[in-house]
Design a protein around this motif. Structure first.
Motif, PDB file in Angstrom:
ATOM      1  N   GLY A   5       0.709  -1.051  -0.005  1.00  0.00           N
ATOM      2  CA  GLY A   5      -0.025   0.011  -0.044  1.00  0.00           C
ATOM      3  C   GLY A   5       0.901   1.160  -0.118  1.00  0.00           C
ATOM      4  N   PHE A   6       0.072   2.275   0.046  1.00  0.00           N
ATOM      5  CA  PHE A   6       0.786   3.852  -0.006  1.00  0.00           C
ATOM      6  C   PHE A   6       1.355   3.825   1.375  1.00  0.00           C
TER       7      PHE A   6
ATOM      8  N   GLU B 250       5.357   2.624  -9.673  1.00  0.00           N
ATOM      9  CA  GLU B 250       4.003   2.705  -9.974  1.00  0.00           C
ATOM     10  C   GLU B 250       3.499   1.669 -10.952  1.00  0.00           C
TER      11      GLU B 250
ATOM     12  N   GLU C  22       1.553  -0.377 -13.638  1.00  0.00           N
ATOM     13  CA  GLU C  22       0.145  -0.833 -13.556  1.00  0.00           C
ATOM     14  C   GLU C  22      -0.130  -0.881 -15.142  1.00  0.00           C
TER      15      GLU C  22
ATOM     16  N   ASN D  13       0.909  -1.116  -6.120  1.00  0.00           N
ATOM     17  CA  ASN D  13      -0.216  -1.637  -5.026  1.00  0.00           C
ATOM     18  C   ASN D  13      -0.923  -2.763  -5.804  1.00  0.00           C
ATOM     19  N   THR D  14      -0.460  -3.615  -6.857  1.00  0.00           N
ATOM     20  CA  THR D  14      -1.264  -4.479  -7.520  1.00  0.00           C
ATOM     21  C   THR D  14      -0.436  -5.525  -7.687  1.00  0.00           C
TER      22      THR D  14
ATOM     23  N   ASP E 197      -1.995   1.345   5.358  1.00  0.00           N
ATOM     24  CA  ASP E 197      -2.035   1.795   3.871  1.00  0.00           C
ATOM     25  C   ASP E 197      -2.622   3.450   4.037  1.00  0.00           C
TER      26      ASP E 197
ATOM     27  N   ARG F 103      -3.626   5.536   2.072  1.00  0.00           N
ATOM     28  CA  ARG F 103      -5.039   5.555   1.531  1.00  0.00           C
ATOM     29  C   ARG F 103      -6.283   5.836   2.397  1.00  0.00           C
TER      30      ARG F 103
ATOM     31  N   ARG G 256      -9.058   4.739 -10.459  1.00  0.00           N
ATOM     32  CA  ARG G 256      -9.254   5.246  -9.133  1.00  0.00           C
ATOM     33  C   ARG G 256      -7.940   5.541  -8.494  1.00  0.00           C
ATOM     34  N   LYS G 257      -7.066   4.849  -8.324  1.00  0.00           N
ATOM     35  CA  LYS G 257      -5.859   4.979  -7.752  1.00  0.00           C
ATOM     36  C   LYS G 257      -5.069   6.105  -8.461  1.00  0.00           C
ATOM     37  N   LYS G 258      -5.040   6.167  -9.798  1.00  0.00           N
ATOM     38  CA  LYS G 258      -4.371   7.352 -10.396  1.00  0.00           C
ATOM     39  C   LYS G 258      -5.106   8.511  -9.957  1.00  0.00           C
TER      40      LYS G 258
ATOM     41  N   ARG H  50      -4.346   9.699  -6.339  1.00  0.00           N
ATOM     42  CA  ARG H  50      -2.939  10.220  -6.264  1.00  0.00           C
ATOM     43  C   ARG H  50      -2.896  11.659  -6.796  1.00  0.00           C
TER      44      ARG H  50
END
Length: 351
Positions: free
Chosen positions: A95-96, A149, A151, A180-181, A216, A218, A326-328, A331
């Motif tokens: 996670g972040f 990052e 992805e 985070n994936t 995390d 987030r 969503r994650k982008k 961020r």
């Protein structure tokens, strides 16, 4: 004199694109010795040990391939790899806020050259600007490529990066990546990843996956966005700042559509503060993703933001914040809000 980013047309050479592939300024001084593992999270100390071990090998220049390997068009044998089981890459999943980027940048600092550090978006932009063949030619001699990052956003990226990594691995290049994936889950929620399972599995096979646990960040939610100023306040503050840019939001995002994303960094050359007037909610995914890239380049350069229009936390629609990107978007919001808090508080304090 106030600069208009929307009137700039930067030209960027391949040499510059490659020379800028280094850790951002906030990670310029990090090292393994400055990483502080959480005693409550053993995986952090384990990741530090594994990366340090890889770094000890990567600190030595690449071994030349044997004559037989060169004749067959292959790089060093698996036995010359720095990682477990001869895998050419290590993949840090977590996670972040658990220190993945700190560890990734530390590995880059320790490795012998030539080497490269970039985000996944920067890598795809670089290959898009150079072309796959030229990118492979430029990067095949590298000791290490670090990708932050990581992805997969669409089928095009999947095919492009799958081919790029396969050719560079064959040439003897080693990789390190953060995400985070998990690698075998890349692309889920963005496109029909099942249709590209072979490519995704091939990508995953290149990496020794290490999970880094920890809170995390987030879950903390977004920072509080500053109250927007009026257009007049933004324009006036931009005039008072040294080396400030000021653009109407619509003019700027339309201009971004005319530039390759690999040029967004050069667009900000010589700019110390970015001002945007009349910021509006976005509903177009293409426009939103371009803003994400610009936000990353601003954040890398720590450029304060002055803003009018809607509050920054209303920039992306609710549907966007629930979708595959969503994650982008989260961020980008976090970064833009942090830059605005810096820029707008600084002006308030000075007035």
């Amino acid at each position: 004199m106030v600069v208009r980013l929307s009137e700039r047309w930067p030209e960027v050479s391949s040499a510059r694109l490659l020379s800028e592939c280094v850790p951002p300024p906030r990670f310029a001084e990090v090292r393994f010795t400055t990483y502080r593992p959480d005693p409550e999270e053993p995986s952090q100390a384990e990741a530090l040990a594994v990366l340090s071990e890889r770094a000890a090998v990567l600190a030595n220049p690449r071994q030349a391939a044997s004559l037989w390997s060169r004749l067959r068009g292959r790089g060093p044998a698996a036995g010359g790899r720095s990682g477990a089981g001869g895998k050419p890459g290590i993949y840090l999943d977590g996670g972040f806020g658990v220190g993945k980027t700190h560890l990734l940048a530390s590995l880059w600092h320790e490795a012998a050259g030539p080497k490269m550090y970039c985000t996944f978006v920067e890598l795809t932009n670089l290959v898009g600007a150079l072309g796959l063949r030229a990118a492979v030619e430029e990067l095949s001699s590298y000791r290490l490529i670090c990708i932050d990052e990581f992805e997969l956003d669409d089928p095009g990226d999947t095919m492009l990066i799958s081919r790029l990594l396969a050719q560079l691995v064959a040439a003897g290049v080693e990789f390190a990546a953060t995400s985070n994936t998990l690698p075998d889950k890349l692309g889920e929620g963005r496109f029909q990843a099942i249709d590209f399972l072979r490519e995704i599995q091939a990508l995953a096979a290149h990496f020794d996956v290490r999970r880094i646990d920890g809170p995390d960040y987030r879950h903390r939610g977004l920072p509080v966005a500053p109250e927007p100023w009026s257009d007049e306040q933004v324009e006036s503050a931009a005039v008072e700042r040294t080396n400030a840019s000021c653009d109407h939001f619509v003019d700027l995002h339309r201009h971004l559509a005319e530039l390759h994303p690999s040029k967004y960094g050069a667009l900000l050359d010589g700019v110390d503060t970015v001002a945007m007037t009349d910021i509006r909610p976005l509903t177009d995914e293409n426009v939103a993703l371009r803003l994400v890239v610009l936000a990353d380049r601003m954040y890398d350069r720590n450029l304060p933001l002055l803003a009018s229009g809607v509050p920054l936390d209303e920039l992306f629609s609710a549907d966007m914040l629930k979708g595959g990107y969503r994650k982008k978007y989260l961020r980008a919001l976090s970064r833009l809000i942090a830059l605005a808090n810096t820029g707008m508080q600084r002006t308030t304090a000075a007035s």
